[in-house]
Motif scaffolding. Sequence first.
Motif, PDB file in Angstrom:
ATOM      1  N   ILE B  81      30.230  37.848  29.909  1.00  7.56           N
ATOM      2  CA  ILE B  81      29.878  37.187  28.647  1.00  7.56           C
ATOM      3  C   ILE B  81      30.439  35.767  28.624  1.00  7.56           C
ATOM      4  O   ILE B  81      29.756  34.822  28.211  1.00  7.56           O
ATOM      5  CB  ILE B  81      30.403  38.016  27.444  1.00  7.56           C
ATOM      6  CG1 ILE B  81      29.620  39.316  27.332  1.00  7.56           C
ATOM      7  CG2 ILE B  81      30.283  37.212  26.152  1.00  7.56           C
ATOM      8  CD1 ILE B  81      30.209  40.324  26.359  1.00  7.56           C
ATOM      9  N   VAL B  82      31.679  35.616  29.115  1.00 11.40           N
ATOM     10  CA  VAL B  82      32.287  34.283  29.127  1.00 11.40           C
ATOM     11  C   VAL B  82      31.464  33.345  30.021  1.00 11.40           C
ATOM     12  O   VAL B  82      31.188  32.191  29.653  1.00 11.40           O
ATOM     13  CB  VAL B  82      33.758  34.368  29.595  1.00 11.40           C
ATOM     14  CG1 VAL B  82      34.335  32.980  29.810  1.00 11.40           C
ATOM     15  CG2 VAL B  82      34.585  35.127  28.560  1.00 11.40           C
ATOM     16  N   GLU B  83      31.042  33.870  31.180  1.00  7.16           N
ATOM     17  CA  GLU B  83      30.173  33.072  32.065  1.00  7.16           C
ATOM     18  C   GLU B  83      28.901  32.645  31.335  1.00  7.16           C
ATOM     19  O   GLU B  83      28.487  31.476  31.369  1.00  7.16           O
ATOM     20  CB  GLU B  83      29.781  33.881  33.315  1.00  7.16           C
ATOM     21  CG  GLU B  83      30.813  33.852  34.427  1.00  7.16           C
ATOM     22  CD  GLU B  83      31.394  32.464  34.626  1.00  7.16           C
ATOM     23  OE1 GLU B  83      30.614  31.533  34.919  1.00  7.16           O
ATOM     24  OE2 GLU B  83      32.627  32.304  34.439  1.00  7.16           O
ATOM     25  N   PHE B  84      28.277  33.636  30.673  1.00  4.98           N
ATOM     26  CA  PHE B  84      27.017  33.373  29.961  1.00  4.98           C
ATOM     27  C   PHE B  84      27.241  32.313  28.880  1.00  4.98           C
ATOM     28  O   PHE B  84      26.395  31.433  28.675  1.00  4.98           O
ATOM     29  CB  PHE B  84      26.482  34.646  29.316  1.00  4.98           C
ATOM     30  CG  PHE B  84      25.926  35.645  30.293  1.00  4.98           C
ATOM     31  CD1 PHE B  84      25.932  35.396  31.669  1.00  4.98           C
ATOM     32  CD2 PHE B  84      25.383  36.850  29.848  1.00  4.98           C
ATOM     33  CE1 PHE B  84      25.427  36.317  32.565  1.00  4.98           C
ATOM     34  CE2 PHE B  84      24.870  37.766  30.743  1.00  4.98           C
ATOM     35  CZ  PHE B  84      24.894  37.499  32.104  1.00  4.98           C
ATOM     36  N   ALA B  85      28.375  32.401  28.190  1.00  6.65           N
ATOM     37  CA  ALA B  85      28.654  31.465  27.101  1.00  6.65           C
ATOM     38  C   ALA B  85      28.776  30.039  27.642  1.00  6.65           C
ATOM     39  O   ALA B  85      28.238  29.086  27.065  1.00  6.65           O
ATOM     40  CB  ALA B  85      29.937  31.874  26.378  1.00  6.65           C
ATOM     41  N   LYS B  86      29.486  29.916  28.778  1.00  6.02           N
ATOM     42  CA  LYS B  86      29.613  28.589  29.414  1.00  6.02           C
ATOM     43  C   LYS B  86      28.223  28.021  29.724  1.00  6.02           C
ATOM     44  O   LYS B  86      27.896  26.896  29.362  1.00  6.02           O
ATOM     45  CB  LYS B  86      30.393  28.711  30.728  1.00  6.02           C
ATOM     46  CG  LYS B  86      31.902  28.773  30.561  1.00  6.02           C
ATOM     47  CD  LYS B  86      32.560  28.799  31.946  1.00  6.02           C
ATOM     48  CE  LYS B  86      34.009  29.280  31.847  1.00  6.02           C
ATOM     49  NZ  LYS B  86      34.543  29.676  33.158  1.00  6.02           N
ATOM     50  N   ARG B  87      27.419  28.846  30.379  1.00  5.36           N
ATOM     51  CA  ARG B  87      26.098  28.391  30.812  1.00  5.36           C
ATOM     52  C   ARG B  87      25.211  28.046  29.621  1.00  5.36           C
ATOM     53  O   ARG B  87      24.483  27.050  29.645  1.00  5.36           O
ATOM     54  CB  ARG B  87      25.462  29.499  31.639  1.00  5.36           C
ATOM     55  CG  ARG B  87      24.180  29.067  32.274  1.00  5.36           C
ATOM     56  CD  ARG B  87      23.888  29.782  33.559  1.00  5.36           C
ATOM     57  NE  ARG B  87      22.634  29.300  34.101  1.00  5.36           N
ATOM     58  CZ  ARG B  87      22.011  29.843  35.112  1.00  5.36           C
ATOM     59  NH1 ARG B  87      22.531  30.901  35.708  1.00  5.36           N
ATOM     60  NH2 ARG B  87      20.864  29.346  35.557  1.00  5.36           N
ATOM     61  N   ALA B  88      25.276  28.883  28.561  1.00  7.17           N
ATOM     62  CA  ALA B  88      24.434  28.651  27.390  1.00  7.17           C
ATOM     63  C   ALA B  88      24.818  27.341  26.705  1.00  7.17           C
ATOM     64  O   ALA B  88      23.944  26.622  26.204  1.00  7.17           O
ATOM     65  CB  ALA B  88      24.551  29.819  26.413  1.00  7.17           C
ATOM     66  N   ARG B  89      26.113  27.009  26.718  1.00  8.82           N
ATOM     67  CA  ARG B  89      26.541  25.748  26.105  1.00  8.82           C
ATOM     68  C   ARG B  89      26.050  24.556  26.931  1.00  8.82           C
ATOM     69  O   ARG B  89      25.686  23.518  26.396  1.00  8.82           O
ATOM     70  CB  ARG B  89      28.073  25.692  26.009  1.00  8.82           C
ATOM     71  CG  ARG B  89      28.652  26.712  25.056  1.00  8.82           C
ATOM     72  CD  ARG B  89      28.965  26.106  23.703  1.00  8.82           C
ATOM     73  NE  ARG B  89      30.198  25.351  23.784  1.00  8.82           N
ATOM     74  CZ  ARG B  89      30.842  24.883  22.729  1.00  8.82           C
ATOM     75  NH1 ARG B  89      30.360  25.086  21.505  1.00  8.82           N
ATOM     76  NH2 ARG B  89      31.960  24.214  22.873  1.00  8.82           N
ATOM     77  N   LEU B  94      18.240  29.549  26.679  1.00  8.49           N
ATOM     78  CA  LEU B  94      17.093  29.979  27.496  1.00  8.49           C
ATOM     79  C   LEU B  94      17.477  30.142  28.958  1.00  8.49           C
ATOM     80  O   LEU B  94      16.863  30.923  29.693  1.00  8.49           O
ATOM     81  CB  LEU B  94      15.937  28.990  27.357  1.00  8.49           C
ATOM     82  CG  LEU B  94      15.219  29.031  25.995  1.00  8.49           C
ATOM     83  CD1 LEU B  94      14.137  27.973  25.935  1.00  8.49           C
ATOM     84  CD2 LEU B  94      14.635  30.418  25.749  1.00  8.49           C
ATOM     85  N   ALA B  95      18.534  29.433  29.381  1.00 10.67           N
ATOM     86  CA  ALA B  95      18.971  29.500  30.772  1.00 10.67           C
ATOM     87  C   ALA B  95      19.449  30.900  31.138  1.00 10.67           C
ATOM     88  O   ALA B  95      19.530  31.261  32.316  1.00 10.67           O
ATOM     89  CB  ALA B  95      20.089  28.485  31.008  1.00 10.67           C
ATOM     90  N   LEU B  96      19.776  31.717  30.117  1.00  8.38           N
ATOM     91  CA  LEU B  96      20.281  33.072  30.400  1.00  8.38           C
ATOM     92  C   LEU B  96      19.159  34.008  30.832  1.00  8.38           C
ATOM     93  O   LEU B  96      19.417  35.099  31.326  1.00  8.38           O
ATOM     94  CB  LEU B  96      21.008  33.629  29.178  1.00  8.38           C
ATOM     95  CG  LEU B  96      22.236  32.823  28.753  1.00  8.38           C
ATOM     96  CD1 LEU B  96      22.903  33.470  27.552  1.00  8.38           C
ATOM     97  CD2 LEU B  96      23.234  32.692  29.899  1.00  8.38           C
ATOM     98  N   GLY B 231      26.727  29.802  19.351  1.00  9.43           N
ATOM     99  CA  GLY B 231      27.160  28.621  20.079  1.00  9.43           C
ATOM    100  C   GLY B 231      28.661  28.387  20.064  1.00  9.43           C
ATOM    101  O   GLY B 231      29.138  27.263  20.180  1.00  9.43           O
ATOM    102  N   VAL B 232      29.414  29.478  19.939  1.00 13.17           N
ATOM    103  CA  VAL B 232      30.878  29.361  19.880  1.00 13.17           C
ATOM    104  C   VAL B 232      31.418  29.010  21.265  1.00 13.17           C
ATOM    105  O   VAL B 232      30.852  29.395  22.291  1.00 13.17           O
ATOM    106  CB  VAL B 232      31.488  30.684  19.368  1.00 13.17           C
ATOM    107  CG1 VAL B 232      33.001  30.667  19.475  1.00 13.17           C
ATOM    108  CG2 VAL B 232      31.040  30.942  17.946  1.00 13.17           C
ATOM    109  N   ASN B 233      32.527  28.286  21.267  1.00 12.17           N
ATOM    110  CA  ASN B 233      33.182  27.878  22.509  1.00 12.17           C
ATOM    111  C   ASN B 233      33.618  29.088  23.334  1.00 12.17           C
ATOM    112  O   ASN B 233      34.148  30.052  22.796  1.00 12.17           O
ATOM    113  CB  ASN B 233      34.399  27.023  22.137  1.00 12.17           C
ATOM    114  CG  ASN B 233      35.144  26.556  23.361  1.00 12.17           C
ATOM    115  OD1 ASN B 233      35.856  27.341  23.977  1.00 12.17           O
ATOM    116  ND2 ASN B 233      34.935  25.307  23.737  1.00 12.17           N
TER     117      ASN B 233
END
Lengths: 262, 262, 262, 262, 262
Positions: B81-89, B94-96, B231-233
């Motif tokens: 999830i942390v990886e996904f959050a980085k990428r989404a930011r 949509l990149a997920l 969109g949280v950090n």
Amino acid sequence: MDFGSVIGIVMSIGLILLANKMEGGHIESLLLGTAALIVFGGTAGACILQFPTNRIMGSVKGAISVFFRKKLDPNPTIAQIVEFAKRARREGILALEKEIDNVKDPFFAKALRMAIDGLEPKTLLETMETEMETVETEADFQMKFWEAAGGYAPTVGILGAVLGLIHVMANLNDPSKLGGGIATAFVATVYGVGLANLVCLPFASKIKFNAKADAIVREIELKGVLLIQEGVNHSIIEEQLKSYLDDKMKKKYEAQTAKGGA
Amino acid sequence: MDFGSVIGIVMSIGLILLANKMEGGHIESLLLGTAALIVFGGTAGACILQFPTNRIMGSVKGAISVFFRKKLDPNPTIAQIVEFAKRARREGILALEKEIDNVKDPFFAKALRMAIDGLEPKTLLETMETEMETVETEADFQMKFWEAAGGYAPTVGILGAVLGLIHVMANLNDPSKLGGGIATAFVATVYGVGLANLVCLPFASKIKFNAKADAIVREIELKGVLLIQEGVNHSIIEEQLKSYLDDKMKKKYEAQTAKGGA
Amino acid sequence: MDFGSVIGIVMSIGLILLANKMEGGHIESLLLGTAALIVFGGTAGACILQFPTNRIMGSVKGAISVFFRKKLDPNPTIAQIVEFAKRARREGILALEKEIDNVKDPFFAKALRMAIDGLEPKTLLETMETEMETVETEADFQMKFWEAAGGYAPTVGILGAVLGLIHVMANLNDPSKLGGGIATAFVATVYGVGLANLVCLPFASKIKFNAKADAIVREIELKGVLLIQEGVNHSIIEEQLKSYLDDKMKKKYEAQTAKGGA
Amino acid sequence: MDFGSVIGIVMSIGLILLANKMEGGHIESLLLGTAALIVFGGTAGACILQFPTNRIMGSVKGAISVFFRKKLDPNPTIAQIVEFAKRARREGILALEKEIDNVKDPFFAKALRMAIDGLEPKTLLETMETEMETVETEADFQMKFWEAAGGYAPTVGILGAVLGLIHVMANLNDPSKLGGGIATAFVATVYGVGLANLVCLPFASKIKFNAKADAIVREIELKGVLLIQEGVNHSIIEEQLKSYLDDKMKKKYEAQTAKGGA
Amino acid sequence: MDFGSVIGIVMSIGLILLANKMEGGHIESLLLGTAALIVFGGTAGACILQFPTNRIMGSVKGAISVFFRKKLDPNPTIAQIVEFAKRARREGILALEKEIDNVKDPFFAKALRMAIDGLEPKTLLETMETEMETVETEADFQMKFWEAAGGYAPTVGILGAVLGLIHVMANLNDPSKLGGGIATAFVATVYGVGLANLVCLPFASKIKFNAKADAIVREIELKGVLLIQEGVNHSIIEEQLKSYLDDKMKKKYEAQTAKGGA
């Protein structure tokens, strides 16, 4: 060390054995390896089957905590929060950075750190409440383990007694052995009922009560941090946090702060 | 394979039989087809009557899952999830899309897909909570089946014993058969009490504990997706999700990410 | 017809009687009018005293529904809601007027009618939730009746046994009748324990499970009508309603709609 | 008069005594003053100790209400509310002033009076909900009294039996008296188990069911007054209140209003 | 002094002993030091182990409060609140400063002080609700102590009986002692069952009922202070607070205020 726990367990088992001796019973006749094997083995087996493997060790820790535990004390916690509130109003919340090392409970430290880092109250509250639930789940597992053991022990004891009676009944042709056989069979019942009522069930309750006492201190810490973050006046914070204390604790708190303030 | 479950069931039944043997009992005298027919047949019949037909097979699956189950692991889930959050930011949610195939738990995949498809958080939350309830209902039925079986078994065992005693009592004129008859009658009690306490009730609890452990991972997944959508950090997400982990798991997580980050 | 219920009740009672016969018991010795009078009469009397008169007939209906019941099927309901949603988006919600006759469940029809009549969602939700509670209260009474019967039967059985034993004990001077008297006394226990565990308690649970399954379909219907009223897209509605289905039902639903859509 | 209650209690006690007689038992042997003294005195004493003194009389009232009670009927209540709603829409809510005397239930009258007096809906709701809770607390005490009595009676019965057995056992040297002594001891058990299962526990449940039925009527009244105050259309009010009725009552309501409207 | 409690406990124990005497039993045969040591010692030990040490004394206080307690009376409280409301509307809330000394319950005084000090209603409500919970937790511990004792006593009694039976059975060769031995063994059961049902469990319930009655008065006080703070009209306050009173109390209140107003 929790002297109440030691006195309780010594008292119940000791007085029962003493009374049994006074009535002319022989303690040796209550020492029966096979009955112990049935009751302790059967109960332990059922509990090991029932609980996730990573919780078994926790239940041993729980049993130890019945006798030895580091208890959270609400009074110094409230006093500390009031100090922090004064300082935060004077110098801003960032000034509490230096105080974090003086905070003993890691839960309190984490909540304070989040407040200093400027996280939103909602996020702080949500995160710390999840944290509290996680800790309570651990205590809950310890409690449930001993409760489950207290539930299985008497029935396994009866199982042992019935097995003994089957053995006795199948050899009824020699009546002179009847009494002794029945007596032996009953020992498993004594083990099962005793283990449940003098050990397992009180353990379970003590663990639950201890967890609840700690939970109240954590609630005080979380409430305190949220009020500091809101910038509430320190005397209102003190009043609000004192409402978590029962009468005896309140008096003790007032005595301590009066002395401290003198 | 859940070794704790295997050890538990072997230990309880094994030690009880061993102790019985040590006391001079004959295991053969505990093998009694008619008692087994009464206890297993009566208990199974009551459960089949009680449960919806489409839930009976589920309860067998539940029993199998006590020994063999694919457990959801929270730690890699949080890391993912942390990886996904980085990428989404960095690249937008949509990149997920491309990551969905790397998601193993279908529940997680569905929640992620809904977030990528741009559904409102409220709809996503409602849908996924219903989904969680549906899964929990399934586990609940499995649990209740074994709990019900654990409730019926001892009473059916007593029924068997009383039927045996009626038979014995009606033929009291030949006292030499009395003991043997009573012994036989008691075997049904042994089966009933043993089946309930050494098998059914621990099965029910284990199924419930396993379901709860999985539910926590699903809660982490759902919370994670909602925070990504907001969109949280990523470091706040990590902190918030780590609050679901107990101390041991938290340390393991930190060790893993430290190694992974090295 | 619910074959599971038939198999369950025949299996439990049949196997117990078979085992009893195999062990040499005489079924005739279990047929005892006075014991039946005590157990059935006492249990029925206690239940009639306990329950409101207008609920007694409902409990008979509940017992019948254990074997024969018209079950609500979620899959065609979801398919129908999706159709309605499509049509309402194309032609307006008033167009569903003509579809109301195709709706089988009166609960669904009433909710739909309220939506077409243009009632506010809040009023619709409140009214239909009260409606659901009313239906659930009826099922709850049926369930509680059999649960209560299952609670009284064994104690009334014991009452019968004690009455029999008093009779036997008062005539202890003729020991040859002792065994037969005790045997007869025990028959009331067999009736009480059997009635409770092989009939009443499984009935109560089955009624509850059936009511819960129907309640989920009603929840789907209510949720569906509210989403149609909100004007939500039909594919989102489908996704949201499908979350009420367990895996097996979901696959069946997808197979059916795939075939239907072909 | 609640005929169901009369039939229930006569049926259970009557059939059990009849069956006992048919089996050759003597009812005289069940009449034992000392056993009655133990069971009734012990149970009553425990209940008097347990309950606040001002609730004891209420429990007697509760027992009477099992046989005689003025039941609130939802159907005329709904019809009356619909009439009031029509009039309030035509002539204003103050016009209901004259109708208050036609309202039988004081709860309904109080709610209506508050609406006419122009109190805010929030205050009205809060006050009437507290009022409902107060009434429910009274019924709850009545229920709990009989439930407590039903809990104590069997254990006090066993206490009586054990006291009798101690007496018998201490005089074991005259075996001819053994049977009679045991029989006498068992009578206390019969009283305790019978009192609990044929009287106290069914009383408790009936009181609870009656209270719940009245509570639903009060909910209808409160909901009705609030909707009138809101100025909702009378046919929507009718539809919303009818959702509290089960199918049988709904049909009856429709038949009555059709006739009334003719 | 709570005469109901005295009558209850004297009645139950007295009548049982009287009936035992009437049946020819000797009270001396029920006085058995070893049985008392087992039951009272074992039960006390289990409770001391189970409860936090600082709660043990509270449970003694709880037992005393069953017979002697200062009960909060809602009627003068409501009358006082109505007076305060009148004065606060006329002279402002600060005018209540002088009245604080006339307030007996410290909980009420604290709530009033906070309102006079101008704290926000939300803070006042939160603080006083925590205060209420703290008081209720204390009563809850007292209640749970006696409930736990009522749970352990009968099983410890059975433990004592089984220990006695083991002793008897091991010496079965002298049958003349059999009866006396069994009689002695049974005394522990009498103690356990009697202690639980005639003392501990009624104590627990009485403590709970008393705590609930006080809690209602505190709710009235808190509600009253909040309404005064809101500046609500005194007659509306009176109406709203009277809804906490049952019918009997309401009539008494009206009689008192009518007299007071004359």
